[in-house]
Scaffold this active site. Structure first.
Site, short mmCIF file in Angstrom:
data_model
loop_
_atom_site.label_atom_id
_atom_site.label_comp_id
_atom_site.label_asym_id
_atom_site.label_seq_id
_atom_site.Cartn_x
_atom_site.Cartn_y
_atom_site.Cartn_z
N PRO A 165 0.59 56.07 92.86
CA PRO A 165 2.18 56.64 93.35
C PRO A 165 1.95 56.23 95.18
O PRO A 165 2.26 57.49 95.26
CB PRO A 165 2.84 57.11 92.46
CG PRO A 165 0.96 58.37 92.10
CD PRO A 165 0.45 56.99 91.82
N CYS A 166 1.38 55.56 95.58
CA CYS A 166 1.51 55.81 96.86
C CYS A 166 2.63 56.21 97.99
O CYS A 166 2.72 57.11 98.51
CB CYS A 166 0.74 54.57 97.23
SG CYS A 166 1.79 53.26 97.38
#
Length: 246
Positions: free
Chosen positions: A203-204
């Protein structure tokens, strides 16, 4: 319910989500790439497969990047269904929005094999159940196996740290660098996340720039998509729960 993947073992599919049509590719054992929505289904597929082609070229012993297109959930191996349904659950979020009818796959999307709502397939993992709201929590997706072939070692460390950030929780590039014992490497953290081939399983979008700024984002509509994803999962730009908050 299907449990066995048909040949070829390298395959991919497009699937509907609240923010648009995403793509996912996998081999016999793990997810090899995820693609957030581009302007069209064709562009989403093309960008994902191009990235895989480049990675396979770096490891020619893996053979060509021949990822056949699957167009029915019954053809998809259970681990890939778990991954896609988990992404659908995550991106469906905790609040209703203008995309509430995203589960209605259009005839045009169906004609190119876009899979519809598979959220009922998802099986919560221990990380999901450990969250405060348990079964109703957004999925952490930490249990999804990823094949990080060609991913540099530092990038892999950044991804592992980022996967531990729960939905709605954030950190800055500098905080990630410090946590990895690499103070001063904030830019390198940003570059690693910019090259992330697994968003949102990695989940950048939960890693921001200093000073409450969103920072860069290579998927979808850039920073707008990043902030939308944070909002959907219960956070908001400048108002999210920081991993390092007191």
């Amino acid at each position: 319910m299907n449990q066995v993947a048909p040949l070829p073992f390298f395959a991919h599919a497009l699937f509907a989500t609240r923010i648009g049509v995403c793509g996912m590719a996998w081999n016999a054992h793990a997810v090899t790439a995820v693609q957030l929505p581009e302007a069209s289904c064709a562009e989403t597929r093309e960008r994902m497969l191009l990235g895989l082609h480049k990675r396979h070229a770096l490891q020619p012993e893996r053979g060509p990047a021949s990822y056949g297109a699957l167009t029915s959930p019954s053809e998809v191996p259970m681990f890939a269904l778990q991954a896609m349904s988990g992404v659908q659950r995550l991106l469906a979020g905790t609040n209703a929005g203008p995309e509430k009818d995203w589960t209605d796959v259009s005839a045009e999307d169906a004609s190119v094999g876009v899979l519809g709502d598979m959220r009922d397939v998802y099986q919560p993992c221990a990380a999901d159940l450990a969250q405060a709201n348990g079964l109703t929590a957004l999925p952490a997706l930490e249990q999804i196996a990823l094949d990080e072939f060609t991913v540099p070692e530092f990038h892999s460390r950044v991804y592992a740290f980022t996967r531990a950030l729960k939905p709605g929780q954030t950190a800055t590039y500098g905080e990630v660098a410090m946590a990895l014992g690499a103070p001063g490497a904030a830019r390198a953290v940003g570059q690693a996340l910019g090259a992330n081939p697994f968003a949102p399983i990695v989940p950048c979008h939960r890693v921001l720039a200093a000073g409450g700024k969103p920072g860069g984002f290579s998927g979808g509509q850039g920073a707008l998509t990043k902030l939308r994803m944070l909002e959907i999962e219960g956070g908001a730009w400048g108002g999210t729960l920081s991993l390092f908050a007191d």
